[in-house]
Write a protein that holds these residues in place. Structure first.
Motif, short mmCIF file in Angstrom:
data_model
loop_
_atom_site.label_atom_id
_atom_site.label_comp_id
_atom_site.label_asym_id
_atom_site.label_seq_id
_atom_site.Cartn_x
_atom_site.Cartn_y
_atom_site.Cartn_z
N GLU A 296 0.83 -1.20 0.00
CA GLU A 296 0.00 0.00 0.00
C GLU A 296 0.87 1.26 0.00
N ALA A 297 1.98 1.23 0.74
CA ALA A 297 2.87 2.38 0.77
C ALA A 297 3.52 2.62 -0.59
N ASP A 298 3.83 1.55 -1.31
CA ASP A 298 4.52 1.68 -2.60
C ASP A 298 3.57 1.97 -3.76
N LEU A 299 2.31 1.52 -3.65
CA LEU A 299 1.39 1.64 -4.78
C LEU A 299 0.21 2.56 -4.43
N THR A 300 -0.77 2.03 -3.77
CA THR A 300 -1.92 2.79 -3.28
C THR A 300 -2.65 1.91 -2.29
N THR A 301 -3.68 2.41 -1.68
CA THR A 301 -4.42 1.62 -0.70
C THR A 301 -5.39 0.68 -1.39
N ASP A 304 -8.38 2.44 -2.58
CA ASP A 304 -8.19 3.21 -3.81
C ASP A 304 -7.83 2.34 -5.01
N GLY A 305 -7.96 1.02 -4.86
CA GLY A 305 -7.82 0.16 -6.03
C GLY A 305 -6.70 -0.85 -6.01
N LEU A 306 -5.91 -0.95 -4.93
CA LEU A 306 -4.85 -1.96 -4.89
C LEU A 306 -5.46 -3.35 -4.82
N ASP A 322 5.63 0.31 -14.52
CA ASP A 322 4.45 0.75 -15.26
C ASP A 322 4.39 0.02 -16.60
N VAL A 351 -2.52 -1.97 -9.41
CA VAL A 351 -3.52 -0.94 -9.17
C VAL A 351 -4.64 -1.08 -10.20
N GLU A 353 -8.86 0.42 -11.34
CA GLU A 353 -9.87 1.46 -11.27
C GLU A 353 -11.25 0.83 -11.39
#
Length: 450
Positions: A296-301, A304-306, A322, A351, A353
């Motif tokens: 979560e720290a490196d990508l997102t929570t 929020d889509g992790l 990427d 990640v 959406e």
């Protein structure tokens, strides 16, 4: 050691107690240090379990663990009363507001989330035909027990309290707790345990979590419990104090919400408790909590889509990479499900959406392999559409030979069905001339920069 409390004032409890004595090989002894009404007199012991009987109802038994020989976990064999027909249930004890049925105001007994999860499973295994199994919110005393504890109950009226099959099911479920720890193991300082907030008395969302994930649930504040809390608490600080007690008594660093309680959510965040959704609980099942926090720290929570791949639980380093959005759009258009499977197979996490349905990246991939396996997996999907897909430096080059409508139009082929047949690789006849599709094909090249 597992302590079992049987109440002589509770018909169902006595019947469960009788079944317990029949199902195990007990050794009897006499405890003259306590009155018979208070758990003294005849004491029943078997390997790892001790059973005592009390005259009072369970919810009036404060400090009851002191009657036993150093227990780790205590179970009240009890009845459940309500309009719920045949029901076997389990819950923790305490009061979010005023104490109307035992215990103290705004106080809680220490919950046993891991053992509670196990007993729900065991009740389901042993339940007689026609009985449902569920869990309840925290709604009565006692609040001073002395060790982690819970009620395990037969409900919901006299016919069920006297049902020998229901009593045996509860007895077997209680015996299944022998050696079961009250709490889940610690992971990176936290436990996989939740404080439940909101919903109805019988807590179906939290029951799903207990049954379907590797998370456990401690105290549950149903909507009516929260109403009681807000009515009873005279100040914001008093309300937060009660919530802090519920968190501590649940052994929880996380709170799972049902419904919308912004004030309570803000209180818990202030107390350092992470408020999560059911998606978080489900997506993190099987993934070590320290790995969840790092990704979560490196990508997102997760909120929020992790999302996590098949290898998320493996102990390996990762790199964050990427991929071009046009490549992801193209392969998803070819086969969305296969794209998701390939990403899950090769990436530790990624990640998304649109509520987790669309893969966008970035991606956490094993550091040793880099993004090569992920690119290769997506290239395999491209090859379903294109004639060839090659790697050219930092590009994927996809080639296909396809029908070009402009060439056919220039040659005088009328638009309509004949265009469609040519596009499908079939010859057509125009003004008496047989025209093959090869005349109107052109090579198309797409380049995806990596």
């Amino acid at each position: 050691m597992l302590a079992i409390v049987v109440s002589r004032a509770d018909e169902a409890s006595e019947h469960v107690g009788q079944r317990l004595l029949e199902l195990a090989d007990w050794t009897e002894s006499t405890d003259d240090s306590r009155a018979d009404a208070d758990g003294g007199g005849t004491v029943y012991r078997t390997d790892g379990i001790e059973l005592r009987e009390f005259d009072a109802l369970h919810l009036d038994l404060d400090g009851v663990a002191a009657a036993f020989d150093d227990p780790d976990l205590l179970v009240f064999a009890s009845r459940h009363a309500g309009e719920t027909d045949e029901l076997l249930t389990a819950h923790h004890t305490g009061n979010f507001g005023a104490a109307e049925f035992g215990g103290a105001d705004g106080s809680f007994a220490r919950a046993c989330p891991n053992a509670h999860r196990r007993v729900v499973e065991s009740l389901t295994e042993h339940a007689p035909d026609g009985y449902e199994v569920g869990m309840e919110c925290t709604h009565h005393g006692p609040t001073d027990v002395g060790v982690p504890s819970m009620f395990v109950e037969v409900g919901s009226a006299a016919p069920q309290w006297r049902d020998p099959d229901a009593a045996e099911a509860v007895a077997r479920a209680i015996l299944d707790l022998d050696g079961v720890a009250p709490d889940t193991p610690r992971e990176d300082g936290s436990r996989r345990q939740l404080l439940g907030i909101g919903g109805g008395h019988y807590a179906p969302r939290f029951e799903r979590v207990v049954r379907e994930t590797d998370w456990a649930v401690g105290h549950v504040a149903a909507d009516w419990c929260l109403d009681d809390l807000e009515e009873w608490a005279e100040t914001d600080e008093q309300r937060r104090t009660v919530l802090q007690r519920a968190v501590e008594a649940s052994g929880a660093d996380f709170a799972l919400f049902e419904g919308d309680r912004p004030t309570i959510a803000a209180d818990l965040e202030t107390l350092g408790v992470r408020v999560v959704e059911e998606t978080f609980v489900r997506e993190t099942t099987g993934v070590p909590l320290d790995r969840v926090a790092a990704l979560e720290a490196d990508l997102t929570t997760v909120g929020d889509g992790l999302r996590f791949g098949d290898r998320a639980s493996e102990a390996e380093e990762w790199s964050v990479v990427d991929l071009p959005s046009d490549l992801l759009t193209e392969v998803s258009g070819i086969d969305d499900e296969a794209t998701r499977r390939q990403v899950e197979r090769t990436a530790l996490a990624f990640v998304t959406e649109q509520n987790g349905t669309v893969v966008t990246g970035p991606f956490a991939v094993p550091a040793a392999a880099g993004r090569g396996p992920l690119v290769d997996a997506l290239r395999d999907i491209l090859e379903r559409k294109y004639d060839s897909v090659t790697r050219d430096g930092d590009e994927l080059v996809a080639r296909e030979t396809a029908f070009d409508p402009s060439l056919a139009e220039t040659a005088g082929v009328p638009e309509g069905p004949k265009f469609g047949r040519l596009a499908a690789g079939e010859p057509v006849e125009v003004d008496g001339e047989r025209i093959t599709p090869e005349r109107f094909q052109r090579e198309r090249i797409r380049r995806f920069e990596l």
